[in-house]
Design a protein around this motif. Structure first.
Motif, PDB file in Angstrom:
ATOM      1  N   VAL A  70       5.419   5.760   2.712  1.00 28.42           N
ATOM      2  CA  VAL A  70       4.205   5.433   3.465  1.00 28.42           C
ATOM      3  C   VAL A  70       4.105   3.923   3.652  1.00 28.42           C
ATOM      4  N   GLN A  71       4.389   3.177   2.611  1.00 29.63           N
ATOM      5  CA  GLN A  71       4.305   1.717   2.714  1.00 29.63           C
ATOM      6  C   GLN A  71       5.178   1.183   3.841  1.00 29.63           C
ATOM      7  N   TRP A  72       6.451   1.592   3.874  1.00 33.43           N
ATOM      8  CA  TRP A  72       7.368   1.000   4.852  1.00 33.43           C
ATOM      9  C   TRP A  72       7.031   1.420   6.275  1.00 33.43           C
ATOM     10  N   VAL A  73       6.479   2.608   6.487  1.00 34.65           N
ATOM     11  CA  VAL A  73       6.092   3.028   7.834  1.00 34.65           C
ATOM     12  C   VAL A  73       5.008   2.107   8.394  1.00 34.65           C
ATOM     13  N   PHE A  74       4.109   1.636   7.535  1.00 31.95           N
ATOM     14  CA  PHE A  74       2.968   0.840   8.005  1.00 31.95           C
ATOM     15  C   PHE A  74       3.039  -0.614   7.546  1.00 31.95           C
ATOM     16  N   TYR A  75       4.217  -1.085   7.225  1.00 34.77           N
ATOM     17  CA  TYR A  75       4.369  -2.417   6.627  1.00 34.77           C
ATOM     18  C   TYR A  75       3.946  -3.540   7.583  1.00 34.77           C
ATOM     19  N   ASP A  76       3.966  -3.281   8.888  1.00 39.13           N
ATOM     20  CA  ASP A  76       3.580  -4.305   9.858  1.00 39.13           C
ATOM     21  C   ASP A  76       2.286  -3.955  10.590  1.00 39.13           C
ATOM     22  N   ASP A  77       1.527  -2.991  10.064  1.00 43.82           N
ATOM     23  CA  ASP A  77       0.318  -2.512  10.738  1.00 43.82           C
ATOM     24  C   ASP A  77      -0.929  -3.051  10.042  1.00 43.82           C
ATOM     25  N   PRO A  78      -1.702  -3.899  10.704  1.00 42.10           N
ATOM     26  CA  PRO A  78      -2.892  -4.474  10.062  1.00 42.10           C
ATOM     27  C   PRO A  78      -4.051  -3.498   9.927  1.00 42.10           C
ATOM     28  N   ASN A  79      -3.949  -2.341  10.590  1.00 48.12           N
ATOM     29  CA  ASN A  79      -5.040  -1.369  10.564  1.00 48.12           C
ATOM     30  C   ASN A  79      -4.824  -0.234   9.569  1.00 48.12           C
ATOM     31  N   VAL A  80      -3.713  -0.298   8.839  1.00 49.58           N
ATOM     32  CA  VAL A  80      -3.438   0.660   7.766  1.00 49.58           C
ATOM     33  C   VAL A  80      -3.135  -0.138   6.508  1.00 49.58           C
ATOM     34  N   CYS A  81      -3.986  -0.014   5.522  1.00 51.80           N
ATOM     35  CA  CYS A  81      -3.796  -0.698   4.249  1.00 51.80           C
ATOM     36  C   CYS A  81      -3.218   0.301   3.252  1.00 51.80           C
ATOM     37  N   THR A  82      -2.057  -0.017   2.695  1.00 53.43           N
ATOM     38  CA  THR A  82      -1.452   0.854   1.692  1.00 53.43           C
ATOM     39  C   THR A  82      -1.628   0.234   0.312  1.00 53.43           C
ATOM     40  N   TYR A  83      -2.127   1.041  -0.599  1.00 53.39           N
ATOM     41  CA  TYR A  83      -2.382   0.626  -1.989  1.00 53.39           C
ATOM     42  C   TYR A  83      -1.687   1.626  -2.896  1.00 53.39           C
ATOM     43  N   SER A  84      -0.803   1.140  -3.751  1.00 49.94           N
ATOM     44  CA  SER A  84      -0.079   2.031  -4.661  1.00 49.94           C
ATOM     45  C   SER A  84      -0.128   1.481  -6.077  1.00 49.94           C
ATOM     46  N   ILE A  85      -0.563   2.307  -7.020  1.00 54.69           N
ATOM     47  CA  ILE A  85      -0.558   1.949  -8.441  1.00 54.69           C
ATOM     48  C   ILE A  85       0.432   2.883  -9.129  1.00 54.69           C
ATOM     49  N   HIS A  86       1.408   2.320  -9.830  1.00 55.28           N
ATOM     50  CA  HIS A  86       2.554   3.105 -10.281  1.00 55.28           C
ATOM     51  C   HIS A  86       3.266   2.396 -11.421  1.00 55.28           C
ATOM     52  N   GLU A  87       4.163   3.119 -12.069  1.00 54.44           N
ATOM     53  CA  GLU A  87       5.025   2.466 -13.053  1.00 54.44           C
ATOM     54  C   GLU A  87       5.963   1.503 -12.333  1.00 54.44           C
ATOM     55  N   THR A  88       6.158   0.350 -12.914  1.00 54.14           N
ATOM     56  CA  THR A  88       6.985  -0.669 -12.293  1.00 54.14           C
ATOM     57  C   THR A  88       8.356  -0.140 -11.870  1.00 54.14           C
ATOM     58  N   GLY A  89       8.787  -0.581 -10.699  1.00 52.34           N
ATOM     59  CA  GLY A  89      10.082  -0.185 -10.189  1.00 52.34           C
ATOM     60  C   GLY A  89      11.246  -0.783 -10.949  1.00 52.34           C
ATOM     61  N   LYS A  90      10.971  -1.633 -11.927  1.00 50.84           N
ATOM     62  CA  LYS A  90      12.061  -2.163 -12.758  1.00 50.84           C
ATOM     63  C   LYS A  90      12.728  -1.053 -13.553  1.00 50.84           C
ATOM     64  N   PHE A  91      12.002   0.021 -13.798  1.00 53.43           N
ATOM     65  CA  PHE A  91      12.521   1.078 -14.662  1.00 53.43           C
ATOM     66  C   PHE A  91      12.467   2.475 -14.044  1.00 53.43           C
ATOM     67  N   GLY A 135       3.495  -6.757   3.022  1.00 47.14           N
ATOM     68  CA  GLY A 135       3.475  -6.505   4.451  1.00 47.14           C
ATOM     69  C   GLY A 135       4.189  -7.611   5.207  1.00 47.14           C
ATOM     70  N   VAL A 136       4.439  -7.358   6.519  1.00 48.62           N
ATOM     71  CA  VAL A 136       5.089  -8.357   7.360  1.00 48.62           C
ATOM     72  C   VAL A 136       4.351  -8.478   8.684  1.00 48.62           C
ATOM     73  N   ASP A 137       4.595  -9.596   9.378  1.00 47.52           N
ATOM     74  CA  ASP A 137       4.007  -9.842  10.694  1.00 47.52           C
ATOM     75  C   ASP A 137       2.499  -9.613  10.657  1.00 47.52           C
ATOM     76  N   HIS A 138       1.966  -8.842  11.584  1.00 49.73           N
ATOM     77  CA  HIS A 138       0.510  -8.624  11.628  1.00 49.73           C
ATOM     78  C   HIS A 138       0.018  -7.826  10.417  1.00 49.73           C
ATOM     79  N   GLY A 139       0.926  -7.120   9.751  1.00 54.58           N
ATOM     80  CA  GLY A 139       0.546  -6.325   8.591  1.00 54.58           C
ATOM     81  C   GLY A 139       0.534  -7.099   7.286  1.00 54.58           C
ATOM     82  N   LEU A 140       0.858  -8.376   7.327  1.00 54.21           N
ATOM     83  CA  LEU A 140       0.856  -9.180   6.108  1.00 54.21           C
ATOM     84  C   LEU A 140      -0.546  -9.222   5.509  1.00 54.21           C
ATOM     85  N   GLY A 141      -0.661  -8.827   4.250  1.00 57.82           N
ATOM     86  CA  GLY A 141      -1.954  -8.789   3.589  1.00 57.82           C
ATOM     87  C   GLY A 141      -2.632  -7.443   3.638  1.00 57.82           C
TER      88      GLY A 141
END
Length: 392
Positions: free
Chosen positions: A181-202, A214-220
């Motif tokens: 879900v994050q990567w689909v909307f990574y540049d979309d300023p009108n969709v905010c993705t929030y994920s709380i999870h175990e760290t991807g280090k492990f 985020g990137v471009d207009h989706g940054l932030g």
């Protein structure tokens, strides 16, 4: 009890099954619905099947045409001569996500359910909608991943954006990062993705770090809250409350879509977070409160992960619906009380459960061993919280 909630379910969702030994077992849904029926919290009349949608129209909102063709081909002919090459090309060859007969139909049914939930809420027919079979958050536009073939959450969000032009806050509480879900909307300023999870280090999928914004207009408009392994209830809930409340106040969504993977429980075999049922009472309660405060009650909830299918999933997923309908059990459990589960349900499923079933809605604290590094883990999570909220 309030009745302004719809429960979306289609029996064809049970066809989404990778095999008898695979941890993603649709029996979880049966167990949950049966528990809700035993406490008279839902009836057949309250359960709606999604309408028929155009496959191409919906799936093409997110997924590539060549990927959709491959899924259909592998679904219809498991003996296809070139199936191994085709499966490898699109991520359907792994032990985690192997192709199976009927895969497209079952996955499309799940997509339809999440879109139906979106339409029910966005048209004003209901404030809340729950699609328990949804939440397949790891699927990408061009490949399957992490037990997920089609990304129903992403399709539903795209449908909301295209049809209703609403700002969407997606909240993912699965122990695994909601990467698809994050990567689909990574540049979309009108969709905010929030994920709380175990760290991807492990833990799979190895992403979801705080610097992914985020990137471009989706940054932030992208927030990740990666928690330390063996995080317990207090630190998990503190991290969730501190970060999510700031995010929603800043983003100002029109609707919330939440994914309720319940694999951050200490019993879950596929992760290292060490929480109890307490967080699965608090999560929907917090989201319910925020929806009524910020989105005029508009809230869609989806299922997700959860692999202790007898002891954890039925209670956790039931509490989402019980919160939506403001059932007394949800209020009692959130207040720290521990009502008993119905004897009829326990007796029915004890015979096939590989482990002794809990008898109450909350866990007995003595059944979950406390972590010796609690202070250190809490301090690391607090440092992470500060990084997450510093730019909001």
């Amino acid at each position: 009890m309030a009745s302004d909630a719809i429960f979306i379910h289609h029996t064809d969702s049970s066809g989404y099954k990778f095999g008898e030994e695979h941890p993603f077992d649709p029996l979880r849904i049966t167990l949950t619905i049966d528990l809700l029926k035993e406490i008279n919290a839902i009836s057949e009349k309250q359960m709606e099947a999604p309408p028929s949608y155009s496959e191409e129209e919906l799936l093409s909102l997110v997924h590539r045409t060549d990927y959709l063709s491959a899924v259909k081909q592998l679904s219809e002919d498991a003996e296809f001569n070139d199936s191994s090459t085709l499966a490898q090309q699109f991520g359907l060859h792994t032990e985690d996500t192997p192709y199976f007969p009927g895969m497209h139909k079952a996955a499309m049914t799940i997509v339809s359910g999440s879109v139906a939930a979106a339409d029910a809420v966005m048209t004003g027919r209901t404030k809340h909608a729950y699609h328990i079979a949804g939440g397949l958050h790891h699927a990408f536009p061009d490949r399957a991943s992490g037990f997920c073939v089609y990304n129903d959450a992403a399709v539903a969000i795209k449908h909301i954006r295209q049809t209703y032009d609403a700002r969407v806050l997606y909240i993912d509480t699965d122990v695994h990062h909601g990467d698809g879900v994050q990567w689909v909307f990574y540049d979309d300023p009108n969709v905010c993705t929030y994920s709380i999870h175990e760290t991807g280090k492990f833990l799979f999928p190895g992403t979801g770090f705080v610097y992914e914004k985020g990137v471009d207009h989706g940054l932030g408009a992208c927030y990740n809250v990666p928690l330390e392994p063996y995080t317990e209830d207090d630190s998990w809930l503190e991290s969730f409350n501190v970060t999510l409340r700031k995010v929603i106040e800043a983003f100002k969504p029109d609707i919330i879509i939440s994914q309720h993977g319940c694999d951050a429980h200490a019993y879950d075999p596929l992760s290292h977070i060490h929480c109890s049922m307490r967080i699965y009472a608090e999560i929907p309660a917090i989201i319910h409160e925020l929806a009524h405060e910020h989105t005029d009650g508009r809230w869609i909830a989806l299922g997700g992960g959860g692999y202790d299918i007898f002891r954890v999933v039925p209670r956790a997923w039931s509490l989402v619906w019980l919160t939506m309908i403001e059932h007394p059990i949800a209020k009692a459990v959130t207040a720290g009380e521990a009502p008993s589960l119905p004897d009829s349900w326990l007796q029915r499923w004890a015979a096939i459960s590989p482990l002794k079933l809990p008898t109450k809605w909350l866990d007995d604290p003595s059944d979950i061993e406390p972590m010796p590094r609690r202070t250190e883990i809490t301090e690391k999570n607090r440092a992470m919280q500060k990084i997450v909220v510093q730019d909001i």
